[in-house]
Motif scaffolding. Structure first.
Motif, PDB file in Angstrom:
ATOM      1  N   CYS A  50       0.827  -1.220   0.000  1.00 26.64           N
ATOM      2  CA  CYS A  50       0.000   0.000   0.000  1.00 26.64           C
ATOM      3  C   CYS A  50       0.861   1.271   0.000  1.00 26.64           C
ATOM      4  CB  CYS A  50      -0.877   0.046   1.240  1.00 26.64           C
ATOM      5  SG  CYS A  50      -2.023  -1.331   1.453  1.00 26.64           S
ATOM      6  N   CYS A  53       0.999   3.119  -3.126  1.00 26.03           N
ATOM      7  CA  CYS A  53      -0.252   3.076  -3.908  1.00 26.03           C
ATOM      8  C   CYS A  53      -0.878   4.468  -4.017  1.00 26.03           C
ATOM      9  CB  CYS A  53      -1.237   2.114  -3.239  1.00 26.03           C
ATOM     10  SG  CYS A  53      -2.761   1.940  -4.180  1.00 26.03           S
ATOM     11  N   CYS A  61      -6.858   3.679   2.722  1.00 23.90           N
ATOM     12  CA  CYS A  61      -7.216   3.290   1.355  1.00 23.90           C
ATOM     13  C   CYS A  61      -8.555   3.922   0.984  1.00 23.90           C
ATOM     14  CB  CYS A  61      -7.314   1.760   1.295  1.00 23.90           C
ATOM     15  SG  CYS A  61      -7.785   1.144  -0.317  1.00 23.90           S
ATOM     16  N   VAL A  67     -11.601  -3.189   0.930  1.00 26.64           N
ATOM     17  CA  VAL A  67     -10.357  -3.921   1.231  1.00 26.64           C
ATOM     18  C   VAL A  67     -10.398  -4.574   2.615  1.00 26.64           C
ATOM     19  CG1 VAL A  67      -8.942  -2.637  -0.413  1.00 26.64           C
ATOM     20  CG2 VAL A  67      -9.030  -1.869   1.945  1.00 26.64           C
TER      21      VAL A  67
HETATM   22  S1  SF4 Z   1      -5.897  -0.215  -3.267  1.00 21.96           S
HETATM   23 FE1  SF4 Z   1      -5.852   0.092  -1.026  1.00 21.96          FE
HETATM   24  S2  SF4 Z   1      -5.398  -1.948  -0.187  1.00 21.96           S
HETATM   25 FE2  SF4 Z   1      -4.866  -2.002  -2.355  1.00 21.96          FE
HETATM   26  S3  SF4 Z   1      -2.678  -1.511  -2.418  1.00 21.96           S
HETATM   27 FE3  SF4 Z   1      -3.820   0.407  -2.688  1.00 21.96          FE
HETATM   28  S4  SF4 Z   1      -4.008   1.271  -0.627  1.00 21.96           S
HETATM   29 FE4  SF4 Z   1      -3.463  -0.886  -0.391  1.00 21.96          FE
END
Ligand code: SF4
Ligand code: SF4
Length: 133
Positions: A50, A53, A61, A67
């Motif tokens: 994450c 990300c 998130c 998730v």
């Molecule tokens: S979408 Fe959410 S759970 Fe998936 S890698 Fe990105 S931050 Fe992490």
């Protein structure tokens, strides 16, 4: 030690070099390259995958509810828990023994990557290998 939130055990098994952004993919590739020598610790919430990300906002998130549900179902099916430490081989063995196609459909429901089919194909390959052995 690599830190994986629960559903990322399955995502990492299925990872084929695609992701949300170039930096996300590069970070993921670096994590995958460490799997042979590093153990993984199952953690709650944001993890090292994450961390690069683009879908993090205000330290969570943007798909938080989805998730968390993915995490919960993968913990159930793979029989893993927060704080557990595994080698990567042990994690793959759990997928091999505990994840069926129908369980995958249930566990990964709601993931935006699922319709691409790559994760299902990776699991199918593992299931085929299991049948051959
Ligand atoms: S979408 Fe959410 S759970 Fe998936 S890698 Fe990105 S931050 Fe992490
Ligand atoms: S479908 Fe989504 S949650 Fe399931 S393994 Fe693939 S990327 Fe991970």
């Amino acid at each position: 030690m690599l830190k994986f939130r629960p559903h990322h055990v399955m995502c990492t098994f299925a990872f084929q070099g695609y992701g949300y952004s170039q930096s996300f993919v590069e970070n993921y590739q670096e994590i995958v390259s460490k799997l042979p020598e590093c153990k993984i610790e199952v953690v709650k919430g944001l993890d090292q995958i994450c961390s690069a990300c683009p879908k993090i906002q205000h330290n969570r998130c943007v798909k938080q509810d989805t998730v968390l549900e993915l995490d919960k179902k993968h913990m159930q099916i793979l029989e893993i828990e927060i704080g557990q430490v595994l080698t990567w081989n042990e994690a793959v063995e759990k997928i091999r023994r505990k994840m069926s196609l129908s369980k995958f459909e249930y566990a990964c429901q709601g993931c935006s990557c699922k319709p691409h089919g790559m994760c299902k194909n990776a699991l199918l390959k593992l299931i085929e290998e299991k049948e051959v052995v």
